[in-house]
Enzyme design. Structure first.
Site: not given
Ligand code: 5RP
Length: 225
Positions: A37, A89-90, A101-102, A104, A110
């Protein structure tokens, strides 16, 4: 739907990253783009400056679609020689800019895309800052047939792996989310987990942490170096 406070911080930090890279971009520049996001807000801000650079490499099919919906070119990583910035993001970050990370599920792509960038700019809202990594379950991408074997090895490391039901990565693999890891040596654990046969990648970005951290706070964006 009205935007909540956390989304406002994510939007602010996504815009700040686009503003930061803008003066450095040239007509032939390539920007690596993350997933999630916060990365989505970066993509939306990138659309405003799309005529100042050549195109992007996306870390997921979801981000690729969003980039294309804005008319931003997306290239294959194999066709790219140089990448000035990777922005993503993270789920967690500490004061060394080591990351989990991960969330998503896009961690492998990434990690690949960020590895070729000159600078990895991590964009987070302040809720992602932690003293010790590991409260957020560590995502691990695993070859499907190795799921149980890898899970047993992760239990030996003190973790509690949970199969992410109904989720398949862009690479056709599954995700184990590992709780109960209190991560003191993030680069060491990153290497150790990557040694388990059947693991594709783990979501620790510690051997190569972020270079710059943009933190969205109610008082504005804090740029940490
Ligand atoms: C996806 C990621 C995203 O960067 C992490 O999950 C953060 O997500 P968001 O910006 O929705 O909080 O690593 O694989």
């Amino acid at each position: 739907m009205p935007m909540n406070d956390q989304d406002k911080l994510k939007q602010q930090v996504g815009k700040a990253a686009a503003d930061y890279i803008r003066p450095h971009l040239r007509k032939d520049s390539i920007v690596g783009v993350g997933t999630g996001s916060t990365a989505n807000y970066f993509i939306d801000a990138l659309a405003e400056i799309k005529h100042t650079f050549d195109g992007t490499v996306a870390s997921s099919t979801v981000s690729e679609e969003r980039l294309k919906s804005h008319g931003i070119p997306v290239f294959e990583l194999n066709n790219i020689k140089n990448m000035m910035f990777y922005v993503d993001g993270a789920d967690e970050t500490n004061d060394k800019f080591e990351l989990i990370k991960g969330g998503g599920g896009a961690l492998t792509r990434e990690k690949i895309v960020s590895s070729v960038a000159d600078q990895f700019i991590c964009i987070v809202d302040e809720s992602k800052i932690v003293d010790t990594l590991g409260a957020y379950p560590l995502p691990i991408e695993v070859i499907p047939m190795a799921r149980s074997a890898v899970a047993r090895q992760l239990v030996k490391l003190g973790g509690r792996p949970v199969y992410r039901e109904g989720f398949i990565t862009d690479n056709g693999n599954i995700i184990l989310d590992v709780s109960d890891l209190h991560i003191k040596d993030a680069p060491g654990l990153e290497r150790q987990i990557n040694q388990i046969t059947g693991v594709v990648t783990n979501g620790l970005f510690a051997s190569k942490p972020a270079d710059l951290l943009f933190v969205g706070t109610p008082n504005g964006v804090d740029i940490r170096r």
